[in-house]
Design an enzyme around this catalytic site. Structure first.
Site, PDB file in Angstrom:
ATOM      1  N   ASN A  42      39.700  48.088  38.946  1.00 32.82           N
ATOM      2  CA  ASN A  42      38.521  47.256  38.632  1.00 32.82           C
ATOM      3  C   ASN A  42      38.342  47.467  37.323  1.00 32.82           C
ATOM      4  OD1 ASN A  42      37.550  49.498  40.041  1.00 32.82           O
ATOM      5  ND2 ASN A  42      35.526  48.536  40.325  1.00 32.82           N
ATOM      6  N   CYS A  53      38.098  42.335  39.639  1.00 32.75           N
ATOM      7  CA  CYS A  53      38.533  43.242  40.875  1.00 32.75           C
ATOM      8  C   CYS A  53      40.069  44.096  40.620  1.00 32.75           C
ATOM      9  CB  CYS A  53      38.466  42.384  42.247  1.00 32.75           C
ATOM     10  SG  CYS A  53      36.791  42.026  42.393  1.00 32.75           S
ATOM     11  N   GLU A  55      42.218  43.782  42.615  1.00 30.51           N
ATOM     12  CA  GLU A  55      43.269  42.941  43.311  1.00 30.51           C
ATOM     13  C   GLU A  55      43.839  42.151  42.154  1.00 30.51           C
ATOM     14  OE1 GLU A  55      40.502  43.945  44.436  1.00 30.51           O
ATOM     15  OE2 GLU A  55      40.298  43.689  46.691  1.00 30.51           O
ATOM     16  N   CYS A  86      37.091  40.746  48.172  1.00 29.02           N
ATOM     17  CA  CYS A  86      36.021  39.741  47.960  1.00 29.02           C
ATOM     18  C   CYS A  86      36.554  38.381  48.103  1.00 29.02           C
ATOM     19  CB  CYS A  86      35.358  40.027  46.571  1.00 29.02           C
ATOM     20  SG  CYS A  86      35.999  39.083  45.162  1.00 29.02           S
TER      21      CYS A  86
HETATM   22  N1  THU Z   1      35.583  45.444  43.646  1.00 29.89           N
HETATM   23  C1  THU Z   1      37.017  45.637  43.636  1.00 29.89           C
HETATM   24  O1  THU Z   1      37.851  45.869  42.613  1.00 29.89           O
HETATM   25  N2  THU Z   1      37.755  45.051  44.746  1.00 29.89           N
HETATM   26  C2  THU Z   1      37.383  44.708  46.015  1.00 29.89           C
HETATM   27  O2  THU Z   1      38.195  44.312  46.830  1.00 29.89           O
HETATM   28  C3  THU Z   1      35.804  44.595  46.102  1.00 29.89           C
HETATM   29  C4  THU Z   1      35.193  45.019  44.949  1.00 29.89           C
HETATM   30  C5  THU Z   1      35.034  45.877  42.603  1.00 29.89           C
HETATM   31  C6  THU Z   1      34.210  44.942  41.856  1.00 29.89           C
HETATM   32  C7  THU Z   1      33.033  45.900  41.130  1.00 29.89           C
HETATM   33  O3  THU Z   1      33.597  46.544  40.099  1.00 29.89           O
HETATM   34  C8  THU Z   1      32.966  46.902  41.971  1.00 29.89           C
HETATM   35  O4  THU Z   1      34.018  46.907  43.065  1.00 29.89           O
HETATM   36  C9  THU Z   1      31.680  46.744  42.855  1.00 29.89           C
HETATM   37  O5  THU Z   1      31.477  45.425  43.628  1.00 29.89           O
END
Ligand code: THU
Length: 136
Positions: A42, A53, A55, A86
């Site tokens: 992320n 994110c 993914e 998400c």
């Molecule tokens: N986040 C991800 O990278 N992947 C997920 O599946 C859930 C959330 C990140 C986004 C943000 O930088 C942090 O986690 C908190 O939401």
């Protein structure tokens, strides 16, 4: 490539997460049908909504290298709860990888749960919805 090996790749890239605001570090690794792995972490932004994110970073990296077919994606965080993609990532994964993608959810106790993307996003919106009805 085993699920454990893919999780290991996700854990390696998790260390590169840029998460100064949430401090929630996520790593992801996606396996293509020809056996290549692309990883992503992320990357947060001071204008919070511009954060991306792990993914989406992983699959966008793969796409920009010309990959179009995927088998599975692993996601890791430091949470004791299983990390699950998400809503925005589910939609992107559905469009770019399809409903059969295996999603490997993990927690900090080194447990995993494997689900199909279609279980995470039933009744998806997709390109088929954009097809215009033929006039006749
Ligand atoms: N986040 C991800 O990278 N992947 C997920 O599946 C859930 C959330 C990140 C986004 C943000 O930088 C942090 O986690 C908190 O939401």
């Amino acid at each position: 490539m085993t699920n454990e090996e893919l999780i290991k790749r996700a854990k390696e890239v998790q260390k590169k997460a840029h998460a100064p605001y949430s401090k929630f570090r996520v790593g992801s690794a996606i396996l293509t049908d020809d056996g290549e792995v692309f990883t992503g972490c992320n990357i947060e932004n001071s204008s919070y909504s511009l954060t991306i994110c792990a993914e989406r970073v992983a699959i966008f990296k793969a796409y920009s290298e010309g990959k179009r077919k995927f088998k599975k994606i692993a996601i890791v965080s430091d949470s004791k709860n299983f990390i699950s993609p998400c809503g925005a990532c589910r939609q992107v994964l559905m469009d770019l990888a399809g409903p059969e993608l295996e999603v490997i959810l993990t927690n900090s106790m080194n447990e995993m749960k494997v689900v199909k993307l279609s279980e995470l996003l039933p009744l998806p919106f997709g390109s088929k919805n954009l097809k215009k009805k033929k006039r006749g």
